[in-house]
Motif scaffolding. Structure first.
Motif, PDB file in Angstrom:
ATOM      1  N   ASP A 111       0.844  -1.187   0.000  1.00  0.00           N
ATOM      2  CA  ASP A 111       0.000   0.000   0.000  1.00  0.00           C
ATOM      3  C   ASP A 111       0.881   1.240   0.000  1.00  0.00           C
ATOM      4  N   VAL A 112       0.378   2.298  -0.631  1.00  0.00           N
ATOM      5  CA  VAL A 112       1.091   3.571  -0.588  1.00  0.00           C
ATOM      6  C   VAL A 112       0.231   4.574   0.165  1.00  0.00           C
ATOM      7  N   LYS A 113       0.779   5.088   1.251  1.00  0.00           N
ATOM      8  CA  LYS A 113       0.061   6.088   2.046  1.00  0.00           C
ATOM      9  C   LYS A 113       0.534   7.479   1.618  1.00  0.00           C
ATOM     10  N   ILE A 114      -0.390   8.420   1.618  1.00  0.00           N
ATOM     11  CA  ILE A 114      -0.039   9.809   1.284  1.00  0.00           C
ATOM     12  C   ILE A 114      -0.213  10.646   2.547  1.00  0.00           C
ATOM     13  N   LEU A 115       0.874  11.197   3.045  1.00  0.00           N
ATOM     14  CA  LEU A 115       0.842  11.965   4.297  1.00  0.00           C
ATOM     15  C   LEU A 115       1.089  13.433   3.988  1.00  0.00           C
ATOM     16  N   SER A 116       0.369  14.291   4.680  1.00  0.00           N
ATOM     17  CA  SER A 116       0.584  15.729   4.522  1.00  0.00           C
ATOM     18  C   SER A 116       1.706  16.162   5.441  1.00  0.00           C
ATOM     19  N   ILE A 117       2.600  16.971   4.905  1.00  0.00           N
ATOM     20  CA  ILE A 117       3.689  17.501   5.713  1.00  0.00           C
ATOM     21  C   ILE A 117       3.727  19.005   5.514  1.00  0.00           C
ATOM     22  N   PRO A 118       4.457  19.750   6.350  1.00  0.00           N
ATOM     23  CA  PRO A 118       4.437  21.219   6.279  1.00  0.00           C
ATOM     24  C   PRO A 118       4.787  21.749   4.890  1.00  0.00           C
ATOM     25  N   MET A 119       4.436  22.996   4.648  1.00  0.00           N
ATOM     26  CA  MET A 119       4.688  23.733   3.414  1.00  0.00           C
ATOM     27  C   MET A 119       3.877  23.176   2.252  1.00  0.00           C
ATOM     28  N   GLY A 120       2.764  22.549   2.540  1.00  0.00           N
ATOM     29  CA  GLY A 120       1.890  22.053   1.483  1.00  0.00           C
ATOM     30  C   GLY A 120       2.406  20.830   0.750  1.00  0.00           C
ATOM     31  N   ARG A 121       3.525  20.267   1.217  1.00  0.00           N
ATOM     32  CA  ARG A 121       4.072  19.103   0.518  1.00  0.00           C
ATOM     33  C   ARG A 121       3.406  17.820   1.003  1.00  0.00           C
ATOM     34  N   LYS A 122       3.649  16.758   0.260  1.00  0.00           N
ATOM     35  CA  LYS A 122       3.093  15.468   0.644  1.00  0.00           C
ATOM     36  C   LYS A 122       4.220  14.435   0.642  1.00  0.00           C
ATOM     37  N   GLN A 123       4.057  13.468   1.522  1.00  0.00           N
ATOM     38  CA  GLN A 123       5.027  12.376   1.572  1.00  0.00           C
ATOM     39  C   GLN A 123       4.316  11.081   1.223  1.00  0.00           C
ATOM     40  N   LEU A 124       4.853  10.382   0.214  1.00  0.00           N
ATOM     41  CA  LEU A 124       4.293   9.087  -0.167  1.00  0.00           C
ATOM     42  C   LEU A 124       5.136   7.997   0.494  1.00  0.00           C
ATOM     43  N   VAL A 125       4.490   7.119   1.205  1.00  0.00           N
ATOM     44  CA  VAL A 125       5.221   6.045   1.898  1.00  0.00           C
ATOM     45  C   VAL A 125       4.677   4.698   1.424  1.00  0.00           C
ATOM     46  N   ALA A 126       5.569   3.906   0.839  1.00  0.00           N
ATOM     47  CA  ALA A 126       5.201   2.543   0.423  1.00  0.00           C
ATOM     48  C   ALA A 126       5.781   1.573   1.443  1.00  0.00           C
ATOM     49  N   GLY A 127       4.947   0.689   1.945  1.00  0.00           N
ATOM     50  CA  GLY A 127       5.428  -0.329   2.868  1.00  0.00           C
ATOM     51  C   GLY A 127       5.303   0.072   4.308  1.00  0.00           C
ATOM     52  N   PRO A 128       5.577  -0.816   5.232  1.00  0.00           N
ATOM     53  CA  PRO A 128       5.954  -2.202   4.970  1.00  0.00           C
ATOM     54  C   PRO A 128       4.795  -2.988   4.356  1.00  0.00           C
ATOM     55  N   SER A 129       5.149  -3.984   3.576  1.00  0.00           N
ATOM     56  CA  SER A 129       4.127  -4.764   2.887  1.00  0.00           C
ATOM     57  C   SER A 129       3.291  -5.558   3.894  1.00  0.00           C
ATOM     58  N   ARG A 130       1.991  -5.515   3.703  1.00  0.00           N
ATOM     59  CA  ARG A 130       1.099  -6.304   4.565  1.00  0.00           C
ATOM     60  C   ARG A 130       0.648  -7.566   3.852  1.00  0.00           C
ATOM     61  N   ASN A 131       1.232  -7.807   2.683  1.00  0.00           N
ATOM     62  CA  ASN A 131       0.858  -8.997   1.927  1.00  0.00           C
ATOM     63  C   ASN A 131       1.347 -10.243   2.662  1.00  0.00           C
ATOM     64  N   ARG A 132       0.393 -11.040   3.089  1.00  0.00           N
ATOM     65  CA  ARG A 132       0.737 -12.198   3.906  1.00  0.00           C
ATOM     66  C   ARG A 132       1.484 -13.262   3.103  1.00  0.00           C
ATOM     67  N   ASN A 133       1.301 -13.210   1.809  1.00  0.00           N
ATOM     68  CA  ASN A 133       1.907 -14.227   0.950  1.00  0.00           C
ATOM     69  C   ASN A 133       3.372 -13.937   0.653  1.00  0.00           C
ATOM     70  N   LEU A 134       3.749 -12.665   0.722  1.00  0.00           N
ATOM     71  CA  LEU A 134       5.092 -12.267   0.298  1.00  0.00           C
ATOM     72  C   LEU A 134       6.201 -13.107   0.955  1.00  0.00           C
ATOM     73  N   PRO A 135       6.239 -13.199   2.297  1.00  0.00           N
ATOM     74  CA  PRO A 135       7.340 -13.964   2.886  1.00  0.00           C
ATOM     75  C   PRO A 135       7.309 -15.444   2.519  1.00  0.00           C
ATOM     76  N   HIS A 136       6.118 -15.973   2.276  1.00  0.00           N
ATOM     77  CA  HIS A 136       6.038 -17.380   1.886  1.00  0.00           C
ATOM     78  C   HIS A 136       6.620 -17.590   0.494  1.00  0.00           C
ATOM     79  N   VAL A 137       6.355 -16.631  -0.401  1.00  0.00           N
ATOM     80  CA  VAL A 137       6.916 -16.730  -1.758  1.00  0.00           C
ATOM     81  C   VAL A 137       8.433 -16.602  -1.695  1.00  0.00           C
ATOM     82  N   VAL A 138       8.897 -15.628  -0.930  1.00  0.00           N
ATOM     83  CA  VAL A 138      10.344 -15.426  -0.820  1.00  0.00           C
ATOM     84  C   VAL A 138      10.998 -16.670  -0.215  1.00  0.00           C
TER      85      VAL A 138
END
Lengths: 506, 470
Positions: free
Chosen positions: B360-387
């Motif tokens: 998932d990518v979260k969009i967070l508001s930060i000062p000066m009207g900017r935004k921070q996009l944060v990807a992760g940590p992955s919540r996909n339960r399958n990911l570690p099993h595949v790895v």
């Protein structure tokens, strides 16, 4: 050589992270050879992993570049010192305000108790909240936010803030640790939390000590007058009950620090009217509160913070130990330290290359069809002569005029006799060899002698042949043919040819 | 103190001597050439434990002029008890000459006390050209063992057994390229049978090799666990200005996140290969590309290595029910297990929903009207099993690969089949360890526990298991 610590510090944690980063780029063999001797020296610590790993880090640091951990420790200690000085100053200043007396209005005991007893007790409760683990507070709505807010207000943040005002070298060091903390937030989080708590409790203790010292200074070097005054419906008897409760911890050994009913009754003060003290009260009696107030500040201000500082320090040490011991990669270090170094590889590097020359010339796939020939079968390459001659005639149209055997179990003298007999006959010389056996020096010697006996310009054809499962001759596998070609090419004999019988282009 | 045993690996050129040495010494630096005479000097491979040599393998040049050597020895024959002296005399006469450099080089360690490991290729027929070699080795008087190394497909092993049985007390078939660790250990034990005084050091050596093997497996498991821990806690973020459209930047951030995951996986693979002393594996060859072609995010990888929908549903439901159960407990059972039921349902649904997205990518508001996009940590339960599934396959191939094997790491359909289905108990244990990592209570400790679970899985893989149904 300095001795290793027995308790990890923040600096050790940073050095450990750096060392493991460096080790990640080194080969396993290099690391095993470096660490196993250290492990043998520290074998007496095998059952005490912390001591062993600190000893290892100490030894590895001595081998490598100068560590940055010591500087982090300096920064940490500097942070504690600043927190302590700030606390002392704040405590002294607060006490100076609360105990302010210019001869007009006496110091209100209720103020003193509110600032130096009630407020510390409330802050202690908040401190207790802040220590609750997340797995508990997550079930209470809003508790996490309260904890975060308390974290923001904590003097422990001083450690982070002061980094901005440090010299460049120190800033780099701290940024490195904090940067690492951001990358592995969950790993360092516990340490970070207790470092901040330890710093905040240092500030808190210093604050209370500062206030107490300030109070004692004012008592000693000025004439403070105490009274009590409140709008609340509070008479002397009620206040006596409260002061008895507050002074209970020391009343059995320091009775003078427990205010008497007379003192309480005689020091009530009202600003209305003439605003003066009760006429019956002597000036010395107005100072009778100080033992009680000093003990209150010591017991309800200094003592609890001493305990919380001890707790924070103990928990910080535990967090450092736990984080150090569970640092990713340390299991591998322990394995290298405590496991036998097993080596099986060659000590000397591989020296040889393919030594046979590949230059020279060789006629490949000579047209031998229809040629009459003298055959020398090398090392029983054609065990069934009749079968082979039939195959040879069919595969290459070669009519065999003479047949000789050499190599294998035959003697070298027999080889020479076969060679002489072969060259004595007219016709092309065909040397039949097993394609699957590589050409060895022994065969090359034979070819060389055959050339000498046959003279230049007489064609010698080497015919590698394969074999079927039942032993019949067959076309040589191409990989075998290629090998023969590469070796024979190195002989540089222009009248030597290599022919793959049975191939399509023959 | 007696000298540790040594074993000279001798034979005809190109019959796999260097392959045998490479496999037994776990050394991929041994030059295995096609041209006869690739090895011209003896090379020593001491097996050491903490610096103490337990035995030494000696790779030797092949015989080049065996008949001439044999004729020389026959000309100098006295009595049977003096035949070794005749070989010594041969060495003395030709040590510095040009005529028999290979024979001198290979006979010297034998006459110095080394046991003889005579290597032949069992896929080609026996021939009379071997007789001289066999006689020379018999004359040395040293303990001898013959190894039939079938390089090709044809089978002439029985003929060879008959021939070699006349000269050697022990004849064994050993394919240097395909021999697994167990076969290597058995062969070393067989070396100990050649001479009574060699039995004990060889046994100690075998014990140490087995312990070392276990340690390598554990180290490999820890490398994989660390990679999974890093993946499960990984975040990628990007700050954008007020005029930027965060939605347009999301795909790039997810791609960056994927690239970093794959980089972590690649590093873990290199670490595992290094742990097993495979330093020069060619991973660009098509066979390994086949593994890479099953990209972490391709449907094939997820289908082959991930959890089934039923398993996902089960894990999600159990997790949700546990959380709901806590509420039931808090209200003293007054909810009549409603919390458990609802929690289980929500958990299962959330897990299945999250399984369709890597991150998932979260969009967070930060000062000066900017935004921070944060990807992760992955919540996909399958990911570690595949790895983990991919890591299992890679580990099985690397751990089972002999150091004589040349070429790329071949990953084919049958390679996938070589992995047994992970037992339910192990699956639950690793899922629990993944949960600890996601919870983030103590990453170091959780990684350590996951490493132990993975070591168990790797151990079971090496010891065999059920065939996976694909």
């Amino acid at each position: 050589m300095s001795t290793p610590r027995t308790q990890p510090t923040l600096g050790d944690l940073l050095d450990l992270a750096q060392q493991l980063d460096l080790d990640a780029a080194a080969s396993g063999s290099t690391l095993r050879h470096r660490d196993r001797p250290i492990g043998q020296d520290l074998a007496h610590h095998e059952r005490r992993p912390l001591q062993q790993l600190l000893g290892w880090l100490h030894r590895v640091r001595e081998l490598g570049k100068s560590p940055r951990g010591d500087r982090v420790n300096t920064v940490h200690r500097l942070g504690l010192l600043v927190a302590a000085l700030a606390g002392l100053a704040a405590g002294w200043g607060t006490a100076a305000v609360v105990f302010f007396y210019d001869g007009t209005h006496p110091v209100n005991v209720i103020h003193v108790l509110a600032v130096f007893v009630l407020l510390p007790l409330v802050l202690l409760v908040f401190f207790g909240f802040s220590l609750l683990p997340r797995r508990v507070t997550r079930f209470v709505p809003g508790m996490g936010a309260v904890q975060d807010a308390m974290g923001l207000l904590s003097p422990g943040r001083l450690q982070h803030l002061m980094a901005r005002y440090l010299p460049q070298g120190y800033r780099d060091t701290l940024a490195s640790l904090l940067g690492k903390g951001q990358a592995h937030q969950k790993l360092y989080g516990r340490v970070d939390r207790w470092v901040a708590t330890h710093t905040s409790q240092t500030f808190a203790l210093a604050f209370n000590v500062g206030a107490l010292v300030s109070c004692l200074y004012l008592i000693t070097f000025s004439d403070l007058a105490f009274s009590w005054s409140t709008t609340l419906q509070f008479d002397a008897t009620r206040l006596k009950q409260w002061t008895d409760v507050l002074s209970a911890p020391w009343s059995f050994f320091f009775a003078d620090a427990r205010p008497s009913h007379e003192l309480i009754a005689s020091t009530r003060y009202f600003r209305l009217g003439d605003g003066s003290f009760p006429a019956a009260q002597s000036p010395s009696g107005l100072g009778g509160w100080w033992p009680f107030l000093v003990m209150c500040m010591a017991v309800y201000g200094v003592l609890p913070r001493l305990l919380t500082l001890w707790l924070a320090q103990a928990r910080m040490r535990v967090a450092l130990r736990q984080t150090f011991l569970h640092f990713p990669g340390l299991d591998d270090v322990r394995m290298r330290l405590n496991s036998e170094l097993v080596e099986t590889r060659a000590e000397e590097p591989e020296r040889d290359g393919e030594r046979l020359a590949t230059g020279g010339s060789l006629t490949e796939q000579a047209n031998v069809a229809g040629l009459p020939g003298i055959v020398i079968a090398w090392s029983a390459a054609a065990p069934d002569r009749g079968l082979f001659q039939t195959w040879l005639a069919g595969a290459a149209g070669i009519a065999v005029d003479g047949w000789h055997e050499a190599g294998g179990t035959r003697s070298l003298n027999n080889d020479r006799a076969a060679m002489d007999a072969a060259v004595a006959q007219d016709g092309n010389l065909f040397v039949v060899v097993k394609a699957w056996e590589p050409p060895m020096a022994e065969f090359l010697d034979f070819l060389s002698e055959l050339r000498a006996a046959a003279g230049d310009r007489r064609a010698i054809h080497v015919l590698p042949v394969g074999t079927t499962r039942d032993g019949s001759p067959s076309v040589a596998e191409s990989r075998h043919h290629d090998l023969w070609y590469r070796v024979l090419t190195g002989l540089g004999d222009p009248w030597l040819s290599l022919t793959r019988l049975g191939s399509d282009d023959v | 103190m007696s000298q540790p045993p040594s074993f000279a690996v001798v034979g005809h050129p190109n019959k796999g001597k260097s392959s045998i040495v490479s496999t037994l010494a776990h050394d991929d630096s041994v030059l295995i050439g096609e041209l006869p005479g690739t090895t011209t000097r003896c090379r020593h491979f001491p097996m050491k434990v903490d610096g103490a040599t337990l035995y030494t393998l000696v790779d030797t040049p092949g015989f080049q002029r065996a008949r001439a050597t044999w004729e020389w020895l026959q000309q100098h024959e006295t009595t049977a008890d003096q035949r070794p002296d005749a070989v010594l005399a041969f060495l003395a006469a030709h040590q510095d000459g040009q005529r028999f450099p290979d024979e001198c080089e290979l006979l010297a360690p034998i006459m110095d006390g080394a046991g003889v490991l005579y290597v032949i290729d069992g896929s080609v027929p026996y021939g009379p050209e071997y007789d001289a070699e066999l006689e020379i080795l018999r004359w040395t008087g040293q303990p001898r063992l013959a190894l039939i190394n079938p390089i090709g497909e044809a089978d002439h092993i029985d003929t060879w057994r008959t021939a070699l049985g006349q000269y050697f007390s022990v004849v064994r078939v050993f394919n240097a390229v395909t021999a697994d660790f167990q076969k290597r250990v058995e062969l070393l034990r067989a070396f100990g049978q050649l001479k009574d005084e060699w039995r004990q050091p060889l046994q100690v050596a075998v014990d140490n090799l087995i312990s070392d093997r276990t340690r390598r497996r554990e180290a490999a498991a820890r490398a994989v666990a660390s990679a999974i821990a890093e993946m499960l806690t990984m975040k990628a973020d990007r700050t954008v200005g007020p005029e930027d459209d965060p939605e347009a930047i999301k795909p790039g951030l997810v791609a960056e996140y994927q690239r970093r995951l794959e980089e972590v996986e690649r590093r873990a693979r290199q670490a595992v290969e290094s742990i097993y002393d495979h330093h020069d594996l060619d991973r660009r060859e098509p066979a390994l590309e086949a593994l890479d072609a099953q990209d972490l995010f391709s449907a094939e990888s997820w289908r082959v290595f991930g959890l089934t929908r039923v398993q996902l549903f089960g894990f999600g439901a159990v997790g949700g029910a546990a959380a709901g159960g806590a509420i039931d407990l808090a209200v003293g059972g007054a909810s009549f297990l409603a919390g458990t039921l609802i929690g289980g349902g929500i958990g299962a649904a959330a897990t299945l929903f999250a399984a369709n997205k890597l991150v998932d990518v979260k969009i967070l508001s930060i000062p000066m009207g900017r935004k921070q996009l944060v990807a992760g940590p992955s919540r996909n339960r399958n990911l570690p099993h595949v790895v983990l599934g991919r890591a299992r396959l890679h580990h099985a191939l690397v751990a089972g690969r002999s150091h004589a094997e040349q070429g790329s790491l071949a990953v084919e359909g049958q390679s996938l089949d070589m992995l047994g289905t992970m037992p339910d108990g192990a699956r639950r244990a690793v899922e629990k360890a993944f949960g600890r990592l996601r919870g983030g209570r103590d990453i170091g400790e959780a990684t350590g526990r996951l490493g132990k679970e993975i070591a168990g899985v790797f151990g079971a893989d090496e010891g065999g298991g059920d065939r996976r149904e694909i």
